[in-house]
Design a protein around this motif. Structure first.
Motif, PDB file in Angstrom:
ATOM      1  N   LEU A   1      32.389  48.666  32.839  1.00 58.51           N
ATOM      2  CA  LEU A   1      32.440  47.214  32.801  1.00 58.51           C
ATOM      3  C   LEU A   1      33.895  46.797  32.614  1.00 58.51           C
ATOM      4  CD1 LEU A   1      30.138  44.734  31.201  1.00 58.51           C
ATOM      5  CD2 LEU A   1      32.520  44.643  30.512  1.00 58.51           C
ATOM      6  N   THR A   2      34.381  45.951  33.493  1.00 56.52           N
ATOM      7  CA  THR A   2      35.748  45.433  33.392  1.00 56.52           C
ATOM      8  C   THR A   2      35.693  43.962  33.015  1.00 56.52           C
ATOM      9  OG1 THR A   2      36.525  46.978  35.072  1.00 56.52           O
ATOM     10  CG2 THR A   2      37.931  45.080  34.622  1.00 56.52           C
ATOM     11  N   SER A   3      36.431  43.610  31.970  1.00 56.35           N
ATOM     12  CA  SER A   3      36.537  42.199  31.589  1.00 56.35           C
ATOM     13  C   SER A   3      38.012  41.834  31.444  1.00 56.35           C
ATOM     14  CB  SER A   3      35.770  41.900  30.301  1.00 56.35           C
ATOM     15  OG  SER A   3      36.325  42.574  29.208  1.00 56.35           O
ATOM     16  N   ARG A   4      38.284  40.534  31.607  1.00 59.86           N
ATOM     17  CA  ARG A   4      39.650  40.006  31.545  1.00 59.86           C
ATOM     18  C   ARG A   4      39.684  38.842  30.556  1.00 59.86           C
ATOM     19  NH1 ARG A   4      43.977  40.624  34.508  1.00 59.86           N
ATOM     20  NH2 ARG A   4      42.816  41.765  36.109  1.00 59.86           N
ATOM     21  N   ILE A   5      40.787  38.734  29.823  1.00 64.85           N
ATOM     22  CA  ILE A   5      41.005  37.586  28.943  1.00 64.85           C
ATOM     23  C   ILE A   5      41.443  36.426  29.836  1.00 64.85           C
ATOM     24  CG2 ILE A   5      42.290  36.639  26.990  1.00 64.85           C
ATOM     25  CD1 ILE A   5      40.421  38.988  26.240  1.00 64.85           C
TER      26      ILE A   5
ATOM     27  N   GLU B   1      44.239  30.928  23.102  1.00 65.83           N
ATOM     28  CA  GLU B   1      44.934  29.960  22.261  1.00 65.83           C
ATOM     29  C   GLU B   1      44.981  30.503  20.833  1.00 65.83           C
ATOM     30  OE1 GLU B   1      42.944  26.154  22.630  1.00 65.83           O
ATOM     31  OE2 GLU B   1      42.790  26.416  24.803  1.00 65.83           O
ATOM     32  N   ARG B   2      45.936  31.390  20.564  1.00 69.10           N
ATOM     33  CA  ARG B   2      46.045  32.023  19.250  1.00 69.10           C
ATOM     34  C   ARG B   2      46.359  30.986  18.197  1.00 69.10           C
ATOM     35  NH1 ARG B   2      49.181  34.822  15.440  1.00 69.10           N
ATOM     36  NH2 ARG B   2      48.173  36.776  14.862  1.00 69.10           N
ATOM     37  N   PRO B   3      45.697  30.984  17.050  1.00 65.89           N
ATOM     38  CA  PRO B   3      44.639  31.875  16.576  1.00 65.89           C
ATOM     39  C   PRO B   3      43.246  31.249  16.632  1.00 65.89           C
ATOM     40  CG  PRO B   3      45.547  30.745  14.695  1.00 65.89           C
ATOM     41  CD  PRO B   3      46.237  30.189  15.937  1.00 65.89           C
ATOM     42  N   ASN B   4      43.051  30.256  17.508  1.00 67.89           N
ATOM     43  CA  ASN B   4      41.797  29.490  17.472  1.00 67.89           C
ATOM     44  C   ASN B   4      40.740  29.878  18.487  1.00 67.89           C
ATOM     45  OD1 ASN B   4      42.688  27.628  15.373  1.00 67.89           O
ATOM     46  ND2 ASN B   4      44.158  26.954  16.904  1.00 67.89           N
ATOM     47  N   TYR B   5      41.158  30.487  19.600  1.00 73.38           N
ATOM     48  CA  TYR B   5      40.175  30.689  20.656  1.00 73.38           C
ATOM     49  C   TYR B   5      40.683  31.682  21.698  1.00 73.38           C
ATOM     50  CZ  TYR B   5      37.384  29.580  24.823  1.00 73.38           C
ATOM     51  OH  TYR B   5      36.579  29.653  25.933  1.00 73.38           O
ATOM     52  N   PHE B   6      39.765  32.505  22.192  1.00 74.39           N
ATOM     53  CA  PHE B   6      40.001  33.241  23.432  1.00 74.39           C
ATOM     54  C   PHE B   6      38.658  33.512  24.086  1.00 74.39           C
ATOM     55  CE2 PHE B   6      39.531  36.887  20.553  1.00 74.39           C
ATOM     56  CZ  PHE B   6      38.889  37.859  21.316  1.00 74.39           C
ATOM     57  N   ALA B   7      38.711  33.773  25.385  1.00 69.94           N
ATOM     58  CA  ALA B   7      37.490  34.080  26.135  1.00 69.94           C
ATOM     59  C   ALA B   7      37.761  35.264  27.041  1.00 69.94           C
ATOM     60  CB  ALA B   7      37.054  32.879  26.967  1.00 69.94           C
ATOM     61  N   ASP B   8      36.745  36.102  27.164  1.00 69.91           N
ATOM     62  CA  ASP B   8      36.820  37.184  28.150  1.00 69.91           C
ATOM     63  C   ASP B   8      35.642  37.035  29.100  1.00 69.91           C
ATOM     64  OD1 ASP B   8      34.808  39.623  26.989  1.00 69.91           O
ATOM     65  OD2 ASP B   8      35.679  38.352  25.439  1.00 69.91           O
ATOM     66  N   GLU B   9      35.913  37.372  30.367  1.00 73.81           N
ATOM     67  CA  GLU B   9      34.892  37.256  31.401  1.00 73.81           C
ATOM     68  C   GLU B   9      34.816  38.560  32.188  1.00 73.81           C
ATOM     69  OE1 GLU B   9      34.661  33.479  33.552  1.00 73.81           O
ATOM     70  OE2 GLU B   9      36.339  32.788  32.292  1.00 73.81           O
ATOM     71  N   MET B  10      33.604  38.914  32.558  1.00 72.50           N
ATOM     72  CA  MET B  10      33.383  40.134  33.327  1.00 72.50           C
ATOM     73  C   MET B  10      33.930  39.975  34.739  1.00 72.50           C
ATOM     74  SD  MET B  10      29.882  42.037  34.445  1.00 72.50           S
ATOM     75  CE  MET B  10      29.779  41.060  35.931  1.00 72.50           C
ATOM     76  N   GLU B  11      34.658  41.008  35.184  1.00 76.29           N
ATOM     77  CA  GLU B  11      35.110  41.074  36.575  1.00 76.29           C
ATOM     78  C   GLU B  11      34.240  42.022  37.391  1.00 76.29           C
ATOM     79  OE1 GLU B  11      39.310  42.086  36.359  1.00 76.29           O
ATOM     80  OE2 GLU B  11      39.803  39.955  36.419  1.00 76.29           O
ATOM     81  N   GLN B  12      33.827  43.118  36.761  1.00 73.06           N
ATOM     82  CA  GLN B  12      32.929  44.086  37.404  1.00 73.06           C
ATOM     83  C   GLN B  12      32.043  44.687  36.330  1.00 73.06           C
ATOM     84  OE1 GLN B  12      35.734  46.866  39.242  1.00 73.06           O
ATOM     85  NE2 GLN B  12      35.282  45.956  41.218  1.00 73.06           N
ATOM     86  N   GLY B  13      30.783  44.934  36.684  1.00 73.82           N
ATOM     87  CA  GLY B  13      29.891  45.551  35.720  1.00 73.82           C
ATOM     88  C   GLY B  13      28.437  45.289  36.039  1.00 73.82           C
ATOM     89  N   ALA B  14      27.598  45.618  35.080  1.00 75.86           N
ATOM     90  CA  ALA B  14      26.153  45.578  35.282  1.00 75.86           C
ATOM     91  C   ALA B  14      25.578  44.168  35.338  1.00 75.86           C
ATOM     92  CB  ALA B  14      25.458  46.362  34.172  1.00 75.86           C
TER      93      ALA B  14
ATOM     94  N   TYR C   1      25.436  34.991  29.707  1.00 78.78           N
ATOM     95  CA  TYR C   1      25.402  35.990  30.770  1.00 78.78           C
ATOM     96  C   TYR C   1      24.290  35.695  31.769  1.00 78.78           C
ATOM     97  CZ  TYR C   1      21.393  38.084  28.383  1.00 78.78           C
ATOM     98  OH  TYR C   1      20.166  38.295  27.808  1.00 78.78           O
ATOM     99  N   LYS C   2      24.448  36.320  32.911  1.00 81.17           N
ATOM    100  CA  LYS C   2      23.411  36.240  33.938  1.00 81.17           C
ATOM    101  C   LYS C   2      23.107  37.664  34.390  1.00 81.17           C
ATOM    102  CE  LYS C   2      22.183  33.863  38.194  1.00 81.17           C
ATOM    103  NZ  LYS C   2      22.651  32.931  39.236  1.00 81.17           N
ATOM    104  N   SER C   3      21.863  38.035  34.280  1.00 81.03           N
ATOM    105  CA  SER C   3      21.434  39.376  34.690  1.00 81.03           C
ATOM    106  C   SER C   3      21.259  39.440  36.202  1.00 81.03           C
ATOM    107  CB  SER C   3      20.103  39.738  34.022  1.00 81.03           C
ATOM    108  OG  SER C   3      20.269  39.804  32.637  1.00 81.03           O
ATOM    109  N   PRO C   4      21.474  40.616  36.767  1.00 85.34           N
ATOM    110  CA  PRO C   4      21.218  40.773  38.204  1.00 85.34           C
ATOM    111  C   PRO C   4      19.712  40.889  38.471  1.00 85.34           C
ATOM    112  CG  PRO C   4      21.880  42.858  37.254  1.00 85.34           C
ATOM    113  CD  PRO C   4      21.962  41.827  36.150  1.00 85.34           C
TER     114      PRO C   4
END
Length: 157
Positions: A66-70, A74-87, A112-115
């Protein structure tokens, strides 16, 4: 799409909790049960904006990558990561942090959304949402333990 929201109060500074939450090394510790290993991208230390990591882990008896990217930071209040490749068909994991009465409030929102269409939605209902919630609770427990005990000093040098 299923959405899991968890609230965790941690007796530590917001900066410490934020950095532990983006620590590749702490993530490895919190996912020992799935043998997670960072195999590409950022493989140790603190992941930052626009950096990615590829994890190899065993879930439901099958090794998966599973590959995810930030994607937001916004340090130190928020960050998000999203899947680029994976299940999953897609996922976004939002990490929110705020100071409340001298403690840090950490809020995770994992959407999330399942395949596999209707079969994926059935899997969500039967077991996947519960499984993902347990993984996130365990991860948050480890973040809290490291932040409150001083173990964080070994990871955040």
């Amino acid at each position: 799409m299923p959405s899991i929201e968890l609230h965790t109060v941690i007796n530590a500074t917001i900066e410490t909790v934020f950095d532990l939450s983006r620590s590749i090394d702490l993530h490895k510790i919190s996912t020992q049960q799935t043998n997670e290993e960072a195999i590409a991208g950022k493989t140790s230390g603190l992941i930052g904006f626009n950096e990615s990591v590829t994890w190899r882990a065993k879930h439901f008896g099958i090794y998966q990558n599973l590959t995810s990217r930030i994607t937001e930071f916004e340090r130190p209040n928020y960050f998000a990561d999203e899947m680029e490749q994976g299940a999953f068909q897609e996922f976004k994991h939002e990490h929110h942090f705020s100071e409340v009465n001298g403690e840090t409030q950490m809020i995770d929102v994992f959407t999330y959304k399942s395949p596999f269409g209707v079969f994926g939605r059935l899997a969500d209902t039967l077991f996947l949402e519960k499984y993902m919630t347990k993984l996130l609770i365990k991860r948050n427990r480890i973040v809290k333990e490291f932040a409150e005990s001083g173990k964080w000093k070994a990871l955040l040098k």
